[in-house]
Design a protein around this motif. Structure first.
Motif, PDB file in Angstrom:
ATOM      1  N   ALA A 149      -5.348  13.914   0.537  1.00  0.00           N
ATOM      2  CA  ALA A 149      -6.209  12.593   1.137  1.00  0.00           C
ATOM      3  C   ALA A 149      -7.907  12.546   0.696  1.00  0.00           C
ATOM      4  O   ALA A 149      -8.139  11.761   0.197  1.00  0.00           O
ATOM      5  CB  ALA A 149      -5.900  12.211   2.296  1.00  0.00           C
ATOM      6  N   PHE A 169      -0.638   3.713  -3.670  1.00  0.00           N
ATOM      7  CA  PHE A 169      -1.167   5.015  -3.560  1.00  0.00           C
ATOM      8  C   PHE A 169      -0.511   6.141  -4.341  1.00  0.00           C
ATOM      9  O   PHE A 169      -1.095   6.883  -4.850  1.00  0.00           O
ATOM     10  CB  PHE A 169      -1.587   5.674  -2.055  1.00  0.00           C
ATOM     11  CG  PHE A 169      -2.712   4.903  -1.421  1.00  0.00           C
ATOM     12  CD1 PHE A 169      -4.039   5.262  -1.651  1.00  0.00           C
ATOM     13  CD2 PHE A 169      -2.610   3.762  -0.582  1.00  0.00           C
ATOM     14  CE1 PHE A 169      -5.228   4.295  -1.225  1.00  0.00           C
ATOM     15  CE2 PHE A 169      -3.629   3.008  -0.034  1.00  0.00           C
ATOM     16  CZ  PHE A 169      -4.945   3.389  -0.487  1.00  0.00           C
ATOM     17  N   VAL A 196      -6.292   6.039   3.315  1.00  0.00           N
ATOM     18  CA  VAL A 196      -5.928   6.835   2.361  1.00  0.00           C
ATOM     19  C   VAL A 196      -5.053   7.807   2.963  1.00  0.00           C
ATOM     20  O   VAL A 196      -3.705   8.014   2.626  1.00  0.00           O
ATOM     21  CB  VAL A 196      -7.004   7.451   1.562  1.00  0.00           C
ATOM     22  CG1 VAL A 196      -6.247   8.399   0.437  1.00  0.00           C
ATOM     23  CG2 VAL A 196      -7.979   6.626   0.595  1.00  0.00           C
ATOM     24  N   SER A 254      -2.075   7.818  -7.792  1.00  0.00           N
ATOM     25  CA  SER A 254      -2.375   9.086  -7.721  1.00  0.00           C
ATOM     26  C   SER A 254      -1.385  10.167  -8.233  1.00  0.00           C
ATOM     27  O   SER A 254      -2.033  11.173  -8.476  1.00  0.00           O
ATOM     28  CB  SER A 254      -2.563   9.460  -6.096  1.00  0.00           C
ATOM     29  OG  SER A 254      -1.354   9.434  -5.544  1.00  0.00           O
ATOM     30  N   VAL A 279      -7.951  12.067  -3.277  1.00  0.00           N
ATOM     31  CA  VAL A 279      -7.764  10.493  -3.560  1.00  0.00           C
ATOM     32  C   VAL A 279      -8.659   9.587  -2.845  1.00  0.00           C
ATOM     33  O   VAL A 279      -9.067   8.734  -3.669  1.00  0.00           O
ATOM     34  CB  VAL A 279      -6.405  10.236  -3.038  1.00  0.00           C
ATOM     35  CG1 VAL A 279      -5.943   8.676  -3.296  1.00  0.00           C
ATOM     36  CG2 VAL A 279      -5.285  11.034  -3.504  1.00  0.00           C
ATOM     37  N   ALA A 280      -9.339   9.901  -1.667  1.00  0.00           N
ATOM     38  CA  ALA A 280     -10.379   9.005  -1.464  1.00  0.00           C
ATOM     39  C   ALA A 280     -11.590   9.267  -2.112  1.00  0.00           C
ATOM     40  O   ALA A 280     -12.306   8.045  -2.395  1.00  0.00           O
ATOM     41  CB  ALA A 280     -10.537   9.389   0.227  1.00  0.00           C
ATOM     42  N   TRP A 336       0.871  -1.207   0.028  1.00  0.00           N
ATOM     43  CA  TRP A 336       0.111  -0.015  -0.083  1.00  0.00           C
ATOM     44  C   TRP A 336       0.576   1.278  -0.014  1.00  0.00           C
ATOM     45  O   TRP A 336       0.346   2.199  -0.760  1.00  0.00           O
ATOM     46  CB  TRP A 336      -0.893  -0.060   1.314  1.00  0.00           C
ATOM     47  CG  TRP A 336      -1.989  -1.221   0.990  1.00  0.00           C
ATOM     48  CD1 TRP A 336      -2.054  -2.243   1.907  1.00  0.00           C
ATOM     49  CD2 TRP A 336      -2.818  -1.388  -0.041  1.00  0.00           C
ATOM     50  NE1 TRP A 336      -3.038  -3.189   1.606  1.00  0.00           N
ATOM     51  CE2 TRP A 336      -3.563  -2.544   0.216  1.00  0.00           C
ATOM     52  CE3 TRP A 336      -3.320  -0.869  -1.087  1.00  0.00           C
ATOM     53  CZ2 TRP A 336      -4.513  -3.243  -0.863  1.00  0.00           C
ATOM     54  CZ3 TRP A 336      -4.100  -1.305  -2.173  1.00  0.00           C
ATOM     55  CH2 TRP A 336      -4.825  -2.438  -1.873  1.00  0.00           C
TER      56      TRP A 336
END
Length: 277
Positions: A53, A41, A68, A45, A56-57, A37
């Motif tokens: 954040a 991300f 996230v 992204s 992205v979420a 992870w």
């Protein structure tokens, strides 16, 4: 047919999240690569720039926002991340494909896939738009990878629209997908919703008549999920029309690349996308 073509190209895109060459490149940037992870991300992204954040979420939709927030903001610049992911994919594909890296078939597959990617309408599709705005690499195998990435993010953005239309939030999307047997519940646990959040979503879906007391899909739930997939297919269809009968040719050419990646064992046996190795 659009769904089958996405499933064919998805493994080509997905190696960016699993190839050891990509992990090596990200370790050099200071990322913890012992687990998936921290780099995931950043990898996915980065085309968005230096997103919050919250952004992205929103764009990733089915991940717990708390998860996230643990990984955003990233620790390297956008330029460094984009360069590292391309270097990693380049090395991984060269290793996996060997002499085929310079083949005419691969060059033709890249050309056809790029036609589809360049036909993508990115309005209302942030991840597709961000990837489509990146410069195209010169090498055919990287063109094929970037095209697969744009196509899958275009479909993914449309899938979120379909989920929203069906009234499914991020965790309900996972619960309802698990309920129809897309993958075991344990696979969806990777999105890190707590047991209580999962149970609450299941209760909401039970109240709607989508799942029974055991979390299994009812006929209404099965119909609802299939409608989500149909809407997703419809929203993903337009760019494929540029190929016409050449869609079959792309499938023929990309198939061996996908099979090589699948047979490498890099990808998981089951995924939250409902695609199994």
């Amino acid at each position: 047919m659009e769904r089958q073509m996405w499933q064919l190209l998805e493994p080509i895109h997905a190696i960016v999240y699993y190839a050891p060459e990509v992990f090596e490149e990200f370790a050099k940037l200071g990322y913890d690569v012992e687990t998936r992870w921290p780099s995931y991300f950043a990898l996915r992204s980065a085309p968005l720039g230096t997103p919050s954040a919250e952004l992205v979420a929103s764009a990733f939709y089915s991940f717990n926002p708390k998860m996230v927030a643990e990984h955003i903001p990233t620790i390297a610049s956008q330029g460094d991340i984009l360069a590292a992911r391309l270097r990693g994919v380049d090395r991984a594909l060269r290793r996996l494909l060997g002499d085929r890296i310079d083949s005419r078939d691969l060059a033709e597959a890249a050309e056809l896939a790029r036609k589809v990617a360049e036909a993508v309408d990115t309005v209302g599709r942030p991840l597709a738009a961000a990837n489509a705005a990146l410069p195209w690499p010169a090498e055919p195998h990287l063109v094929l990878w970037q095209a697969a990435t744009i196509i899958r993010e275009h479909r993914g953005d449309g899938h979120i629209a379909a989920l929203l239309t069906a009234g499914l939030d991020g965790v309900e999307a996972l619960v309802s997908f698990a309920a129809v047997g897309a993958a075991p519940v344990e696979v969806f646990a990777s999105r890190q919703w707590s047991d209580s959040e999962w149970a609450a979503a299941q209760a909401r879906l039970q109240e709607r008549g989508w799942v029974d007391a055991d979390g299994n899909a009812t006929p209404l739930g099965k119909e609802g999920r299939e409608n989500v997939e149909k809407v997703t297919d419809s929203l993903a269809a337009a760019p494929w029309r540029v190929l016409g009968p050449q869609m079959g040719r792309l499938a023929q050419l990309a198939g061996p690349v996908t099979m090589t990646i699948v047979q490498s064992g890099l990808l998981p046996m089951q995924s939250t996308l409902g695609i199994g190795r």
